[in-house]
Write an enzyme that holds these catalytic residues in place. Structure first.
Site, PDB file in Angstrom:
ATOM      1  N   ARG A 102       1.184  -1.282  -0.175  1.00 27.59           N
ATOM      2  CA  ARG A 102      -0.118   0.488   0.121  1.00 27.59           C
ATOM      3  C   ARG A 102       0.468   1.438   0.413  1.00 27.59           C
ATOM      4  O   ARG A 102       1.844   1.257   0.565  1.00 27.59           O
ATOM      5  CB  ARG A 102      -0.888  -0.306   1.200  1.00 27.59           C
ATOM      6  CG  ARG A 102      -1.837   1.269   1.353  1.00 27.59           C
ATOM      7  CD  ARG A 102      -2.733   0.946   2.407  1.00 27.59           C
ATOM      8  NE  ARG A 102      -3.399  -0.491   2.866  1.00 27.59           N
ATOM      9  CZ  ARG A 102      -3.690  -0.844   3.791  1.00 27.59           C
ATOM     10  NH1 ARG A 102      -3.269  -0.207   5.514  1.00 27.59           N
ATOM     11  NH2 ARG A 102      -4.787  -2.047   3.717  1.00 27.59           N
ATOM     12  N   ARG A 140      -1.757   7.031   9.451  1.00 26.89           N
ATOM     13  CA  ARG A 140      -1.534   6.470   8.516  1.00 26.89           C
ATOM     14  C   ARG A 140      -2.039   7.329   7.097  1.00 26.89           C
ATOM     15  O   ARG A 140      -1.709   8.704   7.696  1.00 26.89           O
ATOM     16  CB  ARG A 140      -2.593   4.960   8.317  1.00 26.89           C
ATOM     17  CG  ARG A 140      -2.378   3.647   8.521  1.00 26.89           C
ATOM     18  CD  ARG A 140      -3.332   2.522   8.745  1.00 26.89           C
ATOM     19  NE  ARG A 140      -3.023   1.472   9.808  1.00 26.89           N
ATOM     20  CZ  ARG A 140      -2.960   0.692   9.651  1.00 26.89           C
ATOM     21  NH1 ARG A 140      -4.421  -0.106   8.541  1.00 26.89           N
ATOM     22  NH2 ARG A 140      -2.506  -0.122  10.265  1.00 26.89           N
ATOM     23  N   LYS A 146      -3.633   1.566  14.773  1.00 30.33           N
ATOM     24  CA  LYS A 146      -3.501   2.125  13.721  1.00 30.33           C
ATOM     25  C   LYS A 146      -4.790   3.773  13.961  1.00 30.33           C
ATOM     26  O   LYS A 146      -5.176   4.152  15.542  1.00 30.33           O
ATOM     27  CB  LYS A 146      -4.228   1.535  12.659  1.00 30.33           C
ATOM     28  CG  LYS A 146      -5.964   1.454  12.861  1.00 30.33           C
ATOM     29  CD  LYS A 146      -5.743   0.687  11.717  1.00 30.33           C
ATOM     30  CE  LYS A 146      -7.997  -0.284  11.982  1.00 30.33           C
ATOM     31  NZ  LYS A 146      -8.053  -0.681  10.915  1.00 30.33           N
ATOM     32  N   LYS A 166      -5.958   7.518  12.332  1.00 28.05           N
ATOM     33  CA  LYS A 166      -6.398   8.187  10.525  1.00 28.05           C
ATOM     34  C   LYS A 166      -7.164   9.823  10.781  1.00 28.05           C
ATOM     35  O   LYS A 166      -7.525   9.778  11.514  1.00 28.05           O
ATOM     36  CB  LYS A 166      -7.591   6.981  10.015  1.00 28.05           C
ATOM     37  CG  LYS A 166      -7.297   5.802   9.994  1.00 28.05           C
ATOM     38  CD  LYS A 166      -8.060   4.614   9.560  1.00 28.05           C
ATOM     39  CE  LYS A 166      -7.983   3.646   9.090  1.00 28.05           C
ATOM     40  NZ  LYS A 166      -9.078   2.172   9.070  1.00 28.05           N
ATOM     41  N   CYS A 171     -14.738  -4.346   0.498  1.00 21.24           N
ATOM     42  CA  CYS A 171     -13.483  -4.468   0.322  1.00 21.24           C
ATOM     43  C   CYS A 171     -13.377  -5.182  -0.116  1.00 21.24           C
ATOM     44  O   CYS A 171     -13.863  -5.834  -0.977  1.00 21.24           O
ATOM     45  CB  CYS A 171     -13.440  -4.154   2.115  1.00 21.24           C
ATOM     46  SG  CYS A 171     -14.342  -5.237   2.184  1.00 21.24           S
ATOM     47  N   CYS A 182      -7.747 -11.698   1.977  1.00 24.02           N
ATOM     48  CA  CYS A 182      -7.962 -10.803   3.451  1.00 24.02           C
ATOM     49  C   CYS A 182      -8.197 -12.202   4.348  1.00 24.02           C
ATOM     50  O   CYS A 182      -8.771 -12.835   4.140  1.00 24.02           O
ATOM     51  CB  CYS A 182      -8.880 -10.099   3.826  1.00 24.02           C
ATOM     52  SG  CYS A 182      -9.606  -8.658   5.093  1.00 24.02           S
ATOM     53  N   CYS A 197     -15.846  -8.640   6.831  1.00 22.39           N
ATOM     54  CA  CYS A 197     -16.028  -8.893   8.308  1.00 22.39           C
ATOM     55  C   CYS A 197     -16.497  -7.416   9.047  1.00 22.39           C
ATOM     56  O   CYS A 197     -16.553  -6.323   8.291  1.00 22.39           O
ATOM     57  CB  CYS A 197     -14.119  -9.529   8.546  1.00 22.39           C
ATOM     58  SG  CYS A 197     -13.286  -7.910   8.708  1.00 22.39           S
ATOM     59  N   CYS A 206     -13.041  -1.317   6.721  1.00 19.64           N
ATOM     60  CA  CYS A 206     -12.152  -1.090   6.526  1.00 19.64           C
ATOM     61  C   CYS A 206     -13.228  -0.056   4.334  1.00 19.64           C
ATOM     62  O   CYS A 206     -12.353   0.526   4.181  1.00 19.64           O
ATOM     63  CB  CYS A 206     -11.405  -1.753   5.042  1.00 19.64           C
ATOM     64  SG  CYS A 206     -10.352  -3.037   5.837  1.00 19.64           S
TER      65      CYS A 206
END
Length: 562
Positions: A73, A142, A205, A207, A426, A432, A471, A475
């Site tokens: 990414r 990120r 994470k 954002k 996603c 994944c 899930c 995302c």
């Protein structure tokens, strides 16, 4: 008694600022994988190890290891890239990956199917193209996302510049990235540190997103730190500050949940870097390092209290936040087609289903964009809705761009239904490791069935926000979909309904663990009622609340959006 730290905290602490044994793992010819510990560290460098789950059972029967590959990414603040970068990224996709480029919901590119021997040359090639992958994943700040609305081009330029500055200011300082991927020499005896993150980085994470009203195309309230640009008399006056957004949850665990950010005040532009640094520092110090499920900023806020967080932030800053300024969002989607900006430049927004640029006859999206990039004298913008803007086109070049777009099947936005143009998905299966159900591969099967139901009621053009996630990790920002499917098991989903079209209200569970027949059976009568009972310009999510189909979910306080 101090809580026991999670295993990942131990791994980070002993990693020598994210080095681990990644170099040794990459050099091991016996396996296509790296160790579990190094895989966790690899995320900080912008890559995930995966395997093809479609092939697991067959390879196990053949006594072969899983079909390992890696996702890469990029870190592209604000999603703006040049034509030269586009061509470089396209070459990387064809030489080192699976021949596709994928636009993510964080306004950047992913490359899938990269084998271990190709991982280092691919990352080096991304850096050679004047981009990076550092901190595109992992327990750090990120990719910083930014409004891509071409109608707001003057404001966009100034706000985008702050996105770039934030990205650079908050980037990890470890030299391990250059040593591992770019063959930088280790300077023996030189002291090295992470002045913001420390040796164990963040608990989870983080954002950041910058929005420019009236379009909330980044879903600003889904960010850990959301910055809402306040434009006055054509100039950027500053930003309203929202904290604590996040989409992730776990099935069956009520202590995990999606959350919208709280608007806590306003800062002028020159204080944005200091503000962001201190918000991150508080989360570094206060975040839960024992239970990763509770480690995001949203849980820190709910555990310690928003008031206590603001007091701590103002104490560290040495000044009080100003009162939030009025703002209003109209919608969270992208506007397709050609738009002229204030300077007479033109911008063409294209719909890219699930963000996947591939050559799949009769459409040739990847090679078509390669041809456009070779001719285009402007730049490109990726959007958080997985779409693409061919930006800064001279009026004299529009016809040529249009011809290429049509030739390669990139003009689907002209014919597509409202729900198709506003759908996100996603990646999910087969790569994944968290996916419980299909998402990107299921969307092309599901959409025609939903479109048939809508067409039957005269609703084919209704701009309904559809989100699919394999899930509950979120995302595709599914909890902000007017309709959302969240995978529970192969072929089974939780059906969520009732978010709004401005990104200011979460949806609610409507049916649990249903298959496709159950999904369609639940939605069809709601489409019928919507067609018969809606008022003028009423969106689907709003109708579900007004009609009493759903109780009112949490929304951003009215005073925050007045």
């Amino acid at each position: 008694m101090t809580a026991t730290l999670s295993d990942l905290e131990r791994i980070k602490a002993g990693s020598r600022l994210l080095r681990g044994t990644i170099v040794e793992g990459l050099a091991d010819p016996v396996t296509g994988a790296i160790s579990d510990e190094d895989n966790k560290l690899l995320k900080f460098h912008g890559s995930y190890q995966q395997d093809d789950r479609d092939l697991r059972d067959e390879r196990r029967r053949q006594k072969l290891e899983p079909a390992y590959s890696f996702l890469i990414r990029a870190r592209l603040p604000g999603g703006v890239i040049t034509s030269a970068q586009w061509l470089a990224f396209d070459a990387i996709a064809r030489e080192y990956a699976n021949g596709t480029l994928r636009i993510t919901t964080r306004q950047t590119f992913q490359w899938h199917g990269v084998r271990k021997p190709h991982l280092k040359p691919a990352i080096a090639a991304i850096n050679h193209a004047m981009a990076s992958t550092i901190a595109a994943c992992g327990d750090v700040n990120r990719n910083v996302v930014c409004a891509a609305n071409p109608e707001q081009s003057a404001a966009h330029g100034e706000v985008h510049a702050w996105a770039v500055r934030l990205s650079d200011h908050l980037r990890p300082r470890t030299r391990s990235y250059g040593e591992i991927w770019l063959d930088d020499e280790l300077v023996v005896g030189t002291e090295e540190s992470e002045p913001l993150y420390g040796a164990t980085y963040l608990p989870r994470k983080f954002k950041i997103g910058l929005a420019v009203p009236p379009v909330n195309d980044i879903d600003v309230f889904a960010q850990d730190l959301g910055l809402i640009a306040i434009i006055q008399d054509g100039a950027l006056a500053g930003f309203n500050v929202a904290v604590g957004g996040g989409m992730g949850a776990s099935h069956g665990d009520a202590s995990t949940y999606p959350r919208l950010g709280d608007v806590i005040g306003f800062v002028t532009p020159e204080r944005v870097l200091e503000l962001a640094e201190n918000v991150i520092a508080i989360q570094r110090d206060w975040g839960d390092r024992a239970e990763r499920k509770h480690a995001r900023l949203k849980y820190t806020l709910d555990r310690r209290g928003v008031g206590a967080f603001v007091a701590e932030l103002e104490s560290r800053l040495g000044f009080a936040l100003e009162s939030k300024r009025p703002f209003a969002f109209e919608h969270s989607g992208d506007r397709y087609g050609w738009i002229e900006d204030h300077a007479g430049r033109w911008h063409l927004t294209l719909h890219i289903e699930s963000g996947r640029l591939a050559d799949t006859p009769p459409r040739s999206l990847l090679s078509g964009m390669r041809e456009i990039a070779n001719a285009h004298r402007g730049d490109f913008r990726l959007t958080c809705n997985q779409n693409l803007i061919i930006a800064n086109v001279a009026a004299t070049d529009r016809a040529a761009i249009d011809a290429l777009v049509q030739r390669h099947g990139l003009d689907g936005y002209r014919r597509q239904s409202g729900i198709r143009r506003h759908a996100l998905a996603c990646v999910a299966l087969p790569t994944c490791g968290l996916a419980m159900a299909e998402s990107e591969r299921y969307l092309p099967d599901l959409l025609p069935k939903l479109e048939a139901l809508l067409d039957r009621r005269g609703l084919l053009d209704a701009p309904i926000l559809l989100r699919l996630s394999g899930c509950p990790n979120g995302c595709a920002r599914p909890y902000l979909g007017e309709i959302a499917l969240i995978g529970k098991a192969p072929g089974r989903y939780n059906l969520m309904l009732g978010a709004d079209h401005r990104g200011q209200r979460l949806n609610r569970l409507y049916r649990e663990n249903v298959d496709e027949d159950g999904i369609l059976a639940a939605i069809e009568p709601l489409f019928a009622r919507y067609a018969a009972e809606r008022v003028a310009d009423e969106r689907f999510g709003d109708f579900l609340l007004r009609s009493g189909v759903l109780p009112a979910p949490r929304t951003i306080p009215v005073e925050a959006i007045a």
